[in-house]
Design a protein around this motif. Structure first.
Motif, PDB file in Angstrom:
ATOM      1  N   TYR A   9       0.809  -1.218   0.000  1.00  0.00           N
ATOM      2  CA  TYR A   9       0.000   0.000   0.000  1.00  0.00           C
ATOM      3  C   TYR A   9       0.840   1.264   0.000  1.00  0.00           C
ATOM      4  O   TYR A   9       0.420   2.295  -0.521  1.00  0.00           O
ATOM      5  N   ARG A  10       2.037   1.224   0.568  1.00  0.00           N
ATOM      6  CA  ARG A  10       2.913   2.409   0.542  1.00  0.00           C
ATOM      7  C   ARG A  10       3.298   2.770  -0.894  1.00  0.00           C
ATOM      8  O   ARG A  10       3.377   3.949  -1.240  1.00  0.00           O
ATOM      9  N   ALA A  13       0.169   4.198  -2.486  1.00  0.00           N
ATOM     10  CA  ALA A  13      -0.068   5.536  -1.930  1.00  0.00           C
ATOM     11  C   ALA A  13       0.898   6.553  -2.522  1.00  0.00           C
ATOM     12  O   ALA A  13       0.504   7.677  -2.846  1.00  0.00           O
ATOM     13  N   VAL A  30     -10.373   6.214  -0.608  1.00  0.00           N
ATOM     14  CA  VAL A  30      -9.470   5.163  -0.130  1.00  0.00           C
ATOM     15  C   VAL A  30     -10.189   4.245   0.852  1.00  0.00           C
ATOM     16  O   VAL A  30     -11.225   4.595   1.401  1.00  0.00           O
ATOM     17  N   VAL A  35      -4.223   4.473   4.648  1.00  0.00           N
ATOM     18  CA  VAL A  35      -3.863   4.762   3.256  1.00  0.00           C
ATOM     19  C   VAL A  35      -3.984   6.262   2.995  1.00  0.00           C
ATOM     20  O   VAL A  35      -3.130   6.854   2.325  1.00  0.00           O
ATOM     21  N   THR A  58     -12.399   8.452   2.990  1.00  0.00           N
ATOM     22  CA  THR A  58     -12.509   7.013   3.173  1.00  0.00           C
ATOM     23  C   THR A  58     -13.875   6.582   2.638  1.00  0.00           C
ATOM     24  O   THR A  58     -14.747   7.426   2.371  1.00  0.00           O
TER      25      THR A  58
END
Length: 77
Positions: A9-10, A13, A30, A35, A58
């Motif tokens: 996820y990094r 992102a 997201v 995230v 979100t």
């Protein structure tokens, strides 16, 4: 960016932060606050002077906005 992407996820992102830095008018939805924070972190690394006004929603906040826009106040999604 392909329609479906498998990556930590990094990495995702950071890629999204790069796209937002180039096109600030994009909206982002997201799956979690983690995230969203990672994307905000990526934006701040690209622009140390700040990224005021950025809205990274979100799924929960998006659903609330849709329900409230439909006039079903004050229900929770």
């Amino acid at each position: 960016m392909p329609l479906l992407c498998f990556a930590p996820y990094r990495v995702i992102a950071d890629t999204i932060a790069g796209r937002l830095a180039e096109a600030p008018h994009l909206e982002v939805l997201v799956a979690s606050g983690g995230v969203a924070n990672a994307i905000a972190d990526g934006l701040l690394r690209r622009n140390p002077s700040g990224a005021a006004g950025r809205r990274i929603e979100t799924i929960e906040t998006f659903a609330k906005r849709v329900v409230n826009a439909a006039g079903d106040l004050p229900r929770v999604a």
